[in-house]
Write a protein that holds these residues in place. Structure first.
Motif, short mmCIF file in Angstrom:
data_model
loop_
_atom_site.label_atom_id
_atom_site.label_comp_id
_atom_site.label_asym_id
_atom_site.label_seq_id
_atom_site.Cartn_x
_atom_site.Cartn_y
_atom_site.Cartn_z
N LYS A 36 -9.89 -17.12 16.19
CA LYS A 36 -9.10 -16.74 15.02
C LYS A 36 -8.76 -15.25 15.07
CE LYS A 36 -9.76 -20.81 13.01
NZ LYS A 36 -8.67 -21.79 12.76
N GLN A 63 -6.04 -12.14 12.84
CA GLN A 63 -5.19 -11.87 11.68
C GLN A 63 -4.06 -10.92 12.04
OE1 GLN A 63 -8.71 -10.58 9.29
NE2 GLN A 63 -7.56 -11.50 7.61
N ARG A 100 -6.91 -15.86 8.39
CA ARG A 100 -7.34 -15.93 9.78
C ARG A 100 -6.67 -17.13 10.43
NH1 ARG A 100 -12.82 -16.51 10.79
NH2 ARG A 100 -12.65 -15.20 12.65
N ARG A 152 -0.34 -19.12 16.15
CA ARG A 152 -0.63 -18.25 15.01
C ARG A 152 0.67 -18.11 14.23
NH1 ARG A 152 -3.58 -16.44 19.47
NH2 ARG A 152 -1.62 -15.71 20.37
N SER A 209 -14.08 -11.15 10.83
CA SER A 209 -14.45 -12.23 9.92
C SER A 209 -15.03 -11.70 8.61
CB SER A 209 -15.46 -13.16 10.59
OG SER A 209 -16.63 -12.44 10.98
N ARG A 239 -9.73 -9.08 14.73
CA ARG A 239 -10.83 -10.05 14.80
C ARG A 239 -11.95 -9.59 13.88
NH1 ARG A 239 -11.40 -12.68 19.47
NH2 ARG A 239 -12.66 -14.08 18.17
#
Length: 295
Positions: free
Chosen positions: A98, A100, A91, A134, A63, A61
């Motif tokens: 969101k 990754q 993401r 995802r 960004s 997480r």
């Protein structure tokens, strides 16, 4: 002569273990700034990550895109005998949540051949509902020192509520990978939420990854991949496809890595890192590589 032969055999076995390629999948549970700023957590993560030639990290997480970069930089300082790189997905997630996928790998051991972010159906012009919360992040490696020289890793973190549906759809993903890259050497790994209340006996029967004998589940239903003592669930899995890939696995190497016991942590200390244990497996070294190093 008998003693010398035995010593040679023992040495060869030891070299084989040392030369095998170690792969892992680790859900680091909401890996963001808070954990990155916790020195004790990061020290444990460095110890864990230095065990592996390649590891799929989930629930990143970040960004700003800084946390993994810092982790890999620290990992290169921590383990000076290897050189680490990483590749990360976009993401992913529905609505505002969101996360990754990230593969961290030893670039002195492995070479990335291709990357593939599995497409959202909407991006493909398909009006059907997206199956994956995802979408899988897929990487193809070349490994010069192992029996299996070319293999694909399909990283997946399912949504608990739709776990069985997403696991089943990975069958379609594997078929697509064969069509795209013409290889059967595939490993599916990650937090599939494939245990406890998220799966049912009736539900399993409809999952193609379970019914098709070409898929071999290396982490069994009886395993516990959770940190909490009150839970016993095989959420995290490793599944291999293809005869060459299956033959290239070191027998008995697939297991959860209990870092709580290994590093003598309390449950509370371990939970600061994650509520999941990594799952790991080894690929066999090539005979030519073993002989060259033995000689």
């Amino acid at each position: 002569m008998r003693t010398a032969g035995l010593l040679f055999f023992v040495a060869l076995c030891a070299l084989s273990v040392a030369a095998s390629l170690k792969i892992c999948a680790f859900n680091v549970q909401s890996f963001g700034e808070s954990k990155a700023n916790n020195r004790r957590v990061m020290e444990i993560l460095l110890k864990v990550m230095s065990r592996y030639d390649v590891c799929l990290i989930q629930e990143v997480r970040d960004s700003k895109g800084e946390i993994i970069k810092a982790l890999v930089k620290d990992l290169n300082r921590f383990d000076k005998s290897n050189s680490y790189s990483y590749v990360e997905s976009e993401r992913l997630g529905r609505k505002s949540y969101k996360e990754q996928y990230v593969y961290i790998y030893r670039n002195n051991v492995l070479k990335v051949k291709e990357l593939y972010q599995y497409p959202k159906l909407a991006e493909e012009g398909n009006n059907e509902t997206d199956v994956f919360s995802r979408e899988p992040f897929i990487i193809r490696f070349h490994s010069p020192t192992t029996l299996v020289k070319d293999f694909v890793l399909i990283g997946q973190h399912t949504c608990p509520k739709t776990a069985l549906k997403e696991i089943d759809e990975l069958y379609t993903v594997v078929k697509g990978i064969y069509k795209k890259w013409k290889t059967d050497n595939v490993m599916i790994l990650g937090d599939l939420n494939a245990g406890c209340s998220y799966v049912t006996i009736k539900g399993w029967k409809a999952v193609r990854l379970r019914s098709d004998p070409r898929f071999h589940w290396l982490i069994g239903d009886e395993e516990d991949t959770t940190v909490r003592e009150k839970t016993h669930c095989a959420y995290d899995r490793i599944i291999v496809h293809g005869q060459e890939m299956r033959s290239g696995i070191v027998h008995g190497s697939a297991q959860p890595f209990n870092f709580k016991e290994k590093y003598h942590l309390t449950e509370a200390e371990a939970l600061e890192v994650s509520d999941h244990f990594p799952v790991e497996v080894d690929l066999k070294p090539s005979h030519r590589y073993l002989l060259r190093n033995e000689l």
